[in-house]
Design a protein around this motif. Structure first.
Motif, mmCIF file in Angstrom:
data_model
loop_
_atom_site.group_PDB
_atom_site.id
_atom_site.type_symbol
_atom_site.label_atom_id
_atom_site.label_comp_id
_atom_site.label_asym_id
_atom_site.label_seq_id
_atom_site.Cartn_x
_atom_site.Cartn_y
_atom_site.Cartn_z
ATOM 1 N N LEU A 110 9.999 -11.169 -7.361
ATOM 2 C CA LEU A 110 9.658 -13.140 -7.325
ATOM 3 C C LEU A 110 8.883 -12.596 -6.190
ATOM 4 O O LEU A 110 7.819 -13.027 -6.500
ATOM 5 C CB LEU A 110 11.542 -12.964 -7.350
ATOM 6 C CG LEU A 110 10.783 -15.333 -7.246
ATOM 7 C CD1 LEU A 110 10.465 -15.845 -7.860
ATOM 8 C CD2 LEU A 110 12.113 -15.823 -6.754
ATOM 9 N N ARG A 111 9.483 -12.154 -5.115
ATOM 10 C CA ARG A 111 7.961 -12.178 -3.797
ATOM 11 C C ARG A 111 6.539 -11.777 -4.236
ATOM 12 O O ARG A 111 5.468 -12.617 -3.713
ATOM 13 C CB ARG A 111 8.441 -11.555 -2.676
ATOM 14 C CG ARG A 111 9.428 -12.331 -1.912
ATOM 15 C CD ARG A 111 10.457 -12.088 -0.814
ATOM 16 N NE ARG A 111 11.454 -12.087 -0.175
ATOM 17 C CZ ARG A 111 12.320 -11.885 0.381
ATOM 18 N NH1 ARG A 111 12.629 -11.452 0.066
ATOM 19 N NH2 ARG A 111 13.133 -12.949 0.456
ATOM 20 N N ASP A 112 6.558 -10.341 -5.361
ATOM 21 C CA ASP A 112 5.667 -10.382 -5.630
ATOM 22 C C ASP A 112 4.505 -11.163 -6.209
ATOM 23 O O ASP A 112 3.591 -10.716 -5.745
ATOM 24 C CB ASP A 112 5.651 -9.197 -6.417
ATOM 25 C CG ASP A 112 6.659 -7.647 -5.426
ATOM 26 O OD1 ASP A 112 6.003 -7.867 -4.535
ATOM 27 O OD2 ASP A 112 7.166 -6.245 -6.413
ATOM 28 N N VAL A 113 5.176 -11.969 -6.571
ATOM 29 C CA VAL A 113 4.615 -12.839 -7.810
ATOM 30 C C VAL A 113 4.441 -14.214 -6.679
ATOM 31 O O VAL A 113 2.583 -14.224 -6.927
ATOM 32 C CB VAL A 113 5.378 -13.356 -8.952
ATOM 33 C CG1 VAL A 113 4.496 -14.553 -9.625
ATOM 34 C CG2 VAL A 113 6.277 -12.594 -9.548
ATOM 35 N N ILE A 114 4.984 -14.487 -5.958
ATOM 36 C CA ILE A 114 4.615 -15.279 -4.909
ATOM 37 C C ILE A 114 3.676 -15.038 -4.384
ATOM 38 O O ILE A 114 2.900 -15.692 -3.609
ATOM 39 C CB ILE A 114 5.613 -15.938 -4.808
ATOM 40 C CG1 ILE A 114 6.549 -16.794 -5.626
ATOM 41 C CG2 ILE A 114 5.746 -17.071 -2.993
ATOM 42 C CD1 ILE A 114 8.067 -17.191 -4.955
ATOM 43 N N ASP A 115 3.968 -14.171 -3.917
ATOM 44 C CA ASP A 115 2.565 -13.538 -2.593
ATOM 45 C C ASP A 115 1.769 -13.046 -3.157
ATOM 46 O O ASP A 115 0.161 -13.045 -1.815
ATOM 47 C CB ASP A 115 3.291 -12.099 -1.560
ATOM 48 C CG ASP A 115 4.451 -12.287 -0.871
ATOM 49 O OD1 ASP A 115 4.756 -13.271 -1.238
ATOM 50 O OD2 ASP A 115 5.151 -11.191 -0.683
ATOM 51 N N GLY A 116 1.089 -13.116 -4.241
ATOM 52 C CA GLY A 116 -0.130 -13.173 -4.985
ATOM 53 C C GLY A 116 -0.834 -13.781 -5.404
ATOM 54 O O GLY A 116 -0.820 -14.267 -5.179
ATOM 55 N N ALA A 117 -2.464 -13.142 -5.297
ATOM 56 C CA ALA A 117 -3.745 -14.062 -5.152
ATOM 57 C C ALA A 117 -3.415 -15.302 -6.264
ATOM 58 O O ALA A 117 -3.726 -16.038 -6.617
ATOM 59 C CB ALA A 117 -4.840 -13.176 -5.242
ATOM 60 N N LYS A 118 -3.537 -14.151 -7.833
ATOM 61 C CA LYS A 118 -2.987 -15.329 -8.638
ATOM 62 C C LYS A 118 -2.367 -16.805 -8.376
ATOM 63 O O LYS A 118 -2.723 -17.839 -9.139
ATOM 64 C CB LYS A 118 -3.212 -14.837 -10.258
ATOM 65 C CG LYS A 118 -4.566 -14.389 -10.593
ATOM 66 C CD LYS A 118 -3.821 -13.287 -11.727
ATOM 67 C CE LYS A 118 -4.793 -11.820 -11.761
ATOM 68 N NZ LYS A 118 -4.715 -11.042 -13.412
ATOM 69 N N PHE A 119 -0.717 -16.129 -8.037
ATOM 70 C CA PHE A 119 0.193 -16.987 -7.443
ATOM 71 C C PHE A 119 -1.021 -18.488 -6.307
ATOM 72 O O PHE A 119 -0.449 -19.879 -7.152
ATOM 73 C CB PHE A 119 1.516 -17.274 -7.337
ATOM 74 C CG PHE A 119 2.154 -18.353 -7.213
ATOM 75 C CD1 PHE A 119 2.655 -18.652 -8.502
ATOM 76 C CD2 PHE A 119 2.619 -18.529 -5.599
ATOM 77 C CE1 PHE A 119 3.697 -19.158 -8.445
ATOM 78 C CE2 PHE A 119 3.135 -19.363 -5.487
ATOM 79 C CZ PHE A 119 4.263 -19.856 -7.090
ATOM 80 N N ASN A 120 -1.325 -17.761 -6.017
ATOM 81 C CA ASN A 120 -1.747 -19.075 -5.353
ATOM 82 C C ASN A 120 -3.256 -19.960 -4.875
ATOM 83 O O ASN A 120 -2.686 -21.063 -4.995
ATOM 84 C CB ASN A 120 -2.290 -17.816 -3.733
ATOM 85 C CG ASN A 120 -2.271 -19.042 -2.242
ATOM 86 O OD1 ASN A 120 -3.065 -19.862 -2.587
ATOM 87 N ND2 ASN A 120 -1.408 -19.009 -1.601
ATOM 88 N N THR A 121 -3.880 -18.947 -5.899
ATOM 89 C CA THR A 121 -4.783 -19.434 -6.752
ATOM 90 C C THR A 121 -4.096 -20.851 -7.641
ATOM 91 O O THR A 121 -4.957 -21.509 -7.607
ATOM 92 C CB THR A 121 -5.787 -18.449 -7.511
ATOM 93 O OG1 THR A 121 -6.155 -17.827 -6.389
ATOM 94 C CG2 THR A 121 -7.084 -19.566 -7.558
#
Length: 136
Positions: A110-121
């Motif tokens: 879950l952290r890998d998803v939240i920490d990813g650039a796409k999620f932040n975009t």
């Protein structure tokens, strides 16, 4: 330097802001939320920046990490070159290098998803379209 219309000290000294800044270092989701909202917080100062750039007619505009879009708008409208000054080389949350507990290991994907650039975009886009009454 000219007045920009904001009061950063007032915003970061509220109890909610202090709590978010304290907990943010431990909660990736909260870091992602704050990172996505941070640039939007400066949009309301665009008029003030534009006024001073029009009034002063500088040789170039120097902008920081959170004012990239505003500087680009003013640069294009007034034909003033821009120079970026950024101390944060990446727009993402720094990954944890050493999980400290079983919970850290379980929440890793879950952290890998939240920490990813796409999620932040995506989260940043959501923050940009929220009405002004929803502020941090």
């Amino acid at each position: 330097f000219r007045p920009s219309g904001g009061d950063t000290a007032r915003k970061v000294n509220t109890e909610v802001a202090k709590t978010a800044l304290t907990l943010g270092q431990h909660l990736d989701a909260l870091q992602a939320l704050m990172l996505s909202r941070s640039e939007v917080e400066f949009f309301s100062s665009e008029g003030c920046f534009f006024h001073w750039a029009l009034e002063e007619k500088p040789d170039f505009l120097v902008f920081g990490f959170l004012l990239t879009h505003v500087a680009m708008i003013i640069s294009e409208a007034l034909e003033i070159p821009i120079v970026g000054f950024s101390l944060q080389p990446m727009r993402q949350i720094e990954p944890r290098t050493n999980p400290q507990s079983v919970i850290d290991q379980v929440l890793g994907p879950l952290r890998d998803v939240i920490d990813g650039a796409k999620f932040n975009t995506v989260l940043q886009r959501v923050m940009e379209v929220l009405p002004d009454r929803y502020k941090l």
